[in-house]
Design a protein around this motif. Structure first.
Motif, PDB file in Angstrom:
ATOM      1  N   ASN A   1      -7.173   3.840  62.397  1.00 43.45           N
ATOM      2  CA  ASN A   1      -8.227   3.715  63.196  1.00 43.45           C
ATOM      3  C   ASN A   1      -9.473   4.817  62.860  1.00 43.45           C
ATOM      4  N   TYR A   2      -9.058   5.988  62.661  1.00 39.32           N
ATOM      5  CA  TYR A   2     -10.013   6.991  62.255  1.00 39.32           C
ATOM      6  C   TYR A   2     -10.929   6.588  60.853  1.00 39.32           C
TER       7      TYR A   2
ATOM      8  N   GLY B   1     -12.893   3.513  61.839  1.00 36.94           N
ATOM      9  CA  GLY B   1     -13.853   3.829  63.095  1.00 36.94           C
ATOM     10  C   GLY B   1     -14.976   4.659  62.875  1.00 36.94           C
TER      11      GLY B   1
ATOM     12  N   TYR C   1     -17.331   9.402  70.465  1.00 35.25           N
ATOM     13  CA  TYR C   1     -16.136  10.331  69.889  1.00 35.25           C
ATOM     14  C   TYR C   1     -16.287  11.662  70.618  1.00 35.25           C
TER      15      TYR C   1
ATOM     16  N   GLN D   1     -11.127  -1.460  64.228  1.00 33.58           N
ATOM     17  CA  GLN D   1      -9.984  -0.942  64.461  1.00 33.58           C
ATOM     18  C   GLN D   1      -8.679  -1.629  63.782  1.00 33.58           C
TER      19      GLN D   1
ATOM     20  N   PHE E   1     -14.960   5.312  68.861  1.00 42.10           N
ATOM     21  CA  PHE E   1     -15.683   5.842  67.755  1.00 42.10           C
ATOM     22  C   PHE E   1     -16.822   5.175  67.341  1.00 42.10           C
TER      23      PHE E   1
ATOM     24  N   ARG F   1     -17.460  -0.054  65.717  1.00 42.45           N
ATOM     25  CA  ARG F   1     -16.421  -0.760  66.417  1.00 42.45           C
ATOM     26  C   ARG F   1     -15.450  -1.592  65.482  1.00 42.45           C
TER      27      ARG F   1
END
Length: 415
Positions: free
Chosen positions: A205-206, A209, A169, A295, A290, A293
């Protein structure tokens, strides 16, 4: 079976315009076959995709040529209004015969009894279905959908601007900052309430992640420390001015194709669309860098409208789509996405697109963009979360307070 409710309890009625209005005024199929031919409508936002839409239409034309009593007409409904438009029409006993849903709307439609069960019309035991994503097509022992497209999220990057993709990141942030100058931005993502569904896909995703989740399967965890950490990372990038603020997805995707955006987190379906906009663009794909793993994935089921007068004919199309040769052709059209069954990438496709394996290897760590345990309520929860996150982006509230408020509001919604 789930307890059925009216679709109007899920979404308020909405009016559609243009082609959508014409399409949705009645159920898609002819009430009576015309000249012995049953005409069905298949609605999907992807038919409007400039890269894949024409190829998907050609694929459907192959089905039509193989039939003498069924004809499928593809109908493109704009993505931002797709779910609301189609769910509202189906809730009033109308709408298209076949629908390609995204998962939140699929869950809502299945829960409301708007989708015809497939168990008796499609023998799934005949096909080598992808096990991990296919599990989400069955609810309470009843199959409501077949995967039309399974598309994992990864990091797209301009290989001319970024010779070596970031693997953490911290590198992701520094790369975005170093590229941002003049009319070039290091990164792009959706950040306006007008693109609610798209913002949800991006922030998913954030959240995951950074080790978060919207629920633990039984209770909502919207304001968990992990979610706060992930969404703070999203907000930090927004605050760093490394994205074209206010640009919608269509705009910044065009910018990526023009070499004016360095990175974007997107799903495999974007590969074909990108090449359609600029065949000469030198881009590649890597896993999202990120800490965890994990997503999102676009799981897009194909379903049959419970109100359709042509359910058997619609099932004939699904059975045709599941045949091995038609699955291979569909996957070639979809690009880096997977289809319902296990297929082999051709040597030619791997030579043309070596990073296809990046997407394929992410299948086991990808999740559909729904709130586990609250799948049918995802559209309602999504709206609350996105509204509060956007408020934090715009400085109307600090992020922690925004997530606390979203937690409270969503908990009241799910009762």
């Amino acid at each position: 079976m789930r307890k059925q409710r009216t679709c109007l309890g899920i979404l308020a009625a909405t009016s559609a315009i243009g082609l959508v209005a014409a399409l949705m005024t009645g159920c898609g199929s002819d009430a009576e076959p015309s000249g012995g031919v049953r005409k069905l409508t298949f609605a999907a936002s992807t038919f409007g995709d400039p890269g894949r839409g024409p190829q998907l239409t050609q694929w459907i034309d192959e089905f039509n040529k193989s039939q003498d009593k069924i004809e499928i007409s593809p109908a493109a409904v704009p993505y931002p209004t797709f779910g609301q438009t189609v769910l509202t029409q189906m809730g009033s006993g109308k709408g298209p015969d076949l629908v390609r849903f995204d998962m939140p709307e699929f869950e809502a439609a299945a829960d409301a009894g708007l989708i015809a069960p497939l168990d008796k019309v499609v023998d799934v035991g005949k096909y080598d279905l992808l096990k991990q994503p296919d599990q989400f097509m069955v609810h309470d022992g009843v199959r409501h959908g077949i995967i039309f497209e399974a598309s994992n999220y990864a990091m797209f990057y301009n290989a001319d601007l970024i010779p070596k993709p970031p693997t953490s990141y911290e590198e992701f942030v520094s790369t975005a900052k170093s590229l941002t100058k003049g009319d070039v931005y290091g990164l792009a993502f959706r950040q306006t309430e007008a693109e609610e569904a798209g913002v949800w896909q991006d922030i998913f995703n954030y959240v995951h992640g950074f080790g978060g989740a919207w629920s633990d399967g039984k209770s909502l965890t919207i304001n968990s420390p992990e979610n706060l950490k992930g969404l703070q990372a999203y907000k930090d990038l927004y605050d760093a001015n490394v994205i074209p603020r206010g640009a919608d997805a269509a705009t910044f995707r065009r910018m990526f194709a023009e070499g004016k955006v360095g990175m974007e987190l997107n799903n495999g379906g974007y590969v074909t669309a990108t090449r359609g906009q600029n065949p000469k663009l030198n881009f590649s794909v890597a896993p999202i860098p990120f800490p965890v793993r994990k997503q999102g994935a676009i799981l897009a089921p194909i379903v049959i409208n419970e109100a359709s007068a042509g359910k058997e004919e619609a099932a004939t199309f699904i059975r045709w789509a599941l045949e091995p040769q038609n699955q291979v052709k569909l996957q070639e059209v979809l690009g880096a996405s997977s289809v319902a069954t296990t297929t082999q990438r051709s040597a030619r496709s791997l030579e043309q697109t070596p990073f296809l394996t990046v997407f394929d290897e992410l299948t086991e760590s990808s999740l559909p963009q729904v709130v586990l345990g609250f799948e049918a309520k995802t559209p309602d929860i999504r709206k609350v979360v996105v509204q509060n996150v956007i408020a934090a982006l715009q400085g109307k509230a600090d992020l922690k307070s925004a997530l606390d408020r979203a937690q409270q509001q969503a908990t009241e919604l799910v009762g």
